[in-house]
Design an enzyme around this catalytic site. Structure first.
Site, PDB file in Angstrom:
ATOM      1  N   ARG A  55       0.809  -1.217   0.000  1.00 20.09           N
ATOM      2  CA  ARG A  55       0.000   0.000   0.000  1.00 20.09           C
ATOM      3  C   ARG A  55       0.846   1.273   0.000  1.00 20.09           C
ATOM      4  NH1 ARG A  55      -3.026  -4.020   1.631  1.00 20.09           N
ATOM      5  NH2 ARG A  55      -1.123  -4.605   2.680  1.00 20.09           N
ATOM      6  N   THR A  56       1.845   1.335   0.864  1.00 21.39           N
ATOM      7  CA  THR A  56       2.551   2.613   1.023  1.00 21.39           C
ATOM      8  C   THR A  56       3.286   2.991  -0.261  1.00 21.39           C
ATOM      9  OG1 THR A  56       2.782   2.123   3.362  1.00 21.39           O
ATOM     10  CG2 THR A  56       4.136   3.904   2.500  1.00 21.39           C
ATOM     11  N   LYS A  85      26.382  -3.279  -2.103  1.00 24.61           N
ATOM     12  CA  LYS A  85      27.854  -3.209  -2.258  1.00 24.61           C
ATOM     13  C   LYS A  85      28.508  -2.597  -1.024  1.00 24.61           C
ATOM     14  CE  LYS A  85      27.334  -2.160  -7.189  1.00 24.61           C
ATOM     15  NZ  LYS A  85      27.600  -1.114  -8.195  1.00 24.61           N
ATOM     16  N   ARG A 106      11.433   3.825   3.128  1.00 21.39           N
ATOM     17  CA  ARG A 106      11.078   2.841   4.168  1.00 21.39           C
ATOM     18  C   ARG A 106      12.326   2.040   4.482  1.00 21.39           C
ATOM     19  NH1 ARG A 106       5.934  -1.085   4.214  1.00 21.39           N
ATOM     20  NH2 ARG A 106       5.087   0.868   4.994  1.00 21.39           N
ATOM     21  N   HIS A 134       5.445   5.734  11.530  1.00 21.55           N
ATOM     22  CA  HIS A 134       4.931   5.650  10.163  1.00 21.55           C
ATOM     23  C   HIS A 134       3.984   6.838   9.992  1.00 21.55           C
ATOM     24  CE1 HIS A 134       3.669   4.104   6.416  1.00 21.55           C
ATOM     25  NE2 HIS A 134       3.371   2.862   6.729  1.00 21.55           N
TER      26      HIS A 134
HETATM   27  C1  NCD Z   1       2.138  -1.168   8.098  1.00 22.62           C
HETATM   28  C2  NCD Z   1       3.631  -0.977   8.213  1.00 22.62           C
HETATM   29  O1  NCD Z   1       4.358  -1.165   7.237  1.00 22.62           O
HETATM   30  O2  NCD Z   1       4.048  -0.594   9.291  1.00 22.62           O
HETATM   31  N1  NCD Z   1       1.710  -1.377   6.780  1.00 22.62           N
HETATM   32  C3  NCD Z   1       1.348  -0.280   6.038  1.00 22.62           C
HETATM   33  O3  NCD Z   1       2.158   0.558   5.737  1.00 22.62           O
HETATM   34  N2  NCD Z   1       0.056  -0.157   5.718  1.00 22.62           N
HETATM   35  C4  NCD Z   1       1.608  -2.206   9.012  1.00 22.62           C
HETATM   36  C5  NCD Z   1       2.194  -3.574   8.958  1.00 22.62           C
HETATM   37  O4  NCD Z   1       3.058  -3.895   8.144  1.00 22.62           O
HETATM   38  O5  NCD Z   1       1.746  -4.388   9.775  1.00 22.62           O
END
Ligand code: NCD
Length: 302
Positions: A55-56, A85, A106, A134
């Site tokens: 999703r993100t 590397k 991320r 997040h």
């Molecule tokens: C979450 C995350 O990555 O922290 N997912 C997301 O971004 N919707 C929650 C998860 O991975 O459980």
């Protein structure tokens, strides 16, 4: 230049302004998406993901393309970028920031987005840093609560599941503490309880909270039930289980107008039979994420 790193950088006024801007962007998209698609046609963003994401990453990339921005991407940066590397995160960011107008990152390490921001010449957006935060999920969670409940204060919110290793719950608790009269109930086994940095923050902010492992006793009071999965990839003790399932029995105990949320992915902790209940808001939450990320990129790229 503005980075998006943590819930702690927002106050209620800024958050309200941002949520209203999300509505403006949503309307602009629904009424004249062609005009919107020309609005940032001269910009490029990078998505740099060192951890899995559905999703993100995809909502940010979709959001960017709906604003006309170009996207360059490394979906498995640990393996496919020069990190493999031995390049430092800092050198990677110094490099990528020469090519783009914003970087969405991320990373599996808490604090990685702050490290990136310290050396970046363009805005850094934290798309999840280990067990840290997040913030863009927090923004879409707050937008969803606002849309579903019509307010962000005087709410009783259950936050449950793996609170120890999850980052979305940490950001959400901080954001809810910006508004008056909210009561949080953390539901988890003791081994998966919310970190004391967050509960200390709630005490300081004057936000009432309780901790329990009795889901069924907590459910009848909740306006919002926010559930999360066990973060298996972050466990040091592989035998830990989350134990709770939101199913038909749980639904029976909830208020008729409760809102059920989940950042997703779910891996069994919300039964699929719950999806048809009008209280299940998690796929509306997903859709809201697109508009929130469009609004965020629109703000940062302007
Ligand atoms: C979450 C995350 O990555 O922290 N997912 C997301 O971004 N919707 C929650 C998860 O991975 O459980």
């Amino acid at each position: 230049m503005q980075h998006i790193l943590s819930a702690s950088q927002f106050d209620a006024k800024q958050l309200n302004k941002f949520l209203k801007h999300t509505d403006v962007i949503r309307k602009a998209f629904e009424t004249n998406r062609h005009k919107l698609a020309a609005s940032h046609a001269d910009t490029t963003v990078a998505t740099l993901f060192y951890e899995p994401s559905t999703r993100t990453r995809l909502s940010f990339e979709s959001a960017a393309s709906k604003l006309g921005a170009g996207v360059i991407s490394t979906e498995n940066a640990g393996e496919y970028s020069s990190a493999a590397k031995g390049e430092t995160l800092e050198d990677t960011i110094r490099t990528v920031s020469c090519y783009v107008d914003a970087i969405i990152i991320r990373h599996k390490e808490t604090g990685a987005a702050d490290r990136a921001a310290a050396v970046s010449s363009v805005p850094i957006i934290n798309a999840g840093d280990g067990k840290g935060e997040h913030p863009t999920q927090g923004l879409l969670d707050m937008y969803t609560i606002w849309k579903e409940k019509g307010r962000l204060e005087n709410l009783h919110v259950i936050i449950g599941g793996d609170l120890k290793h999850g980052r979305t719950v940490r950001t959400l608790a901080r954001m809810l503490s910006l508004y008056k009269g909210n009561t949080l109930t953390f539901v988890s086994t003791p081994a998966l309880a919310m970190g004391s940095d967050i509960t200390d923050h709630l005490t300081q902010a004057g936000t009432a909270y309780t901790e329990t492992d009795d889901l069924y006793a907590a459910l009848p009071k909740a306006d919002v039930v926010y559930w999360t999965r066990l973060q298996k990839e972050r466990l040091t003790d592989a035998s830990l289980e989350s134990e709770f399932v939101i199913d038909q029995a749980a639904l029976q105990l909830m208020k008729p107008d409760a809102t059920i949320m989940h950042p997703l992915p779910r891996v069994g902790e919300i039964a699929e039979s719950v999806d048809d209940d009008p209280r299940a808001a998690y796929f509306r939450q997903v859709k809201n994420g697109l508009f929130v990320r469009m609004a965020l990129l629109d703000t940062l790229l302007t």
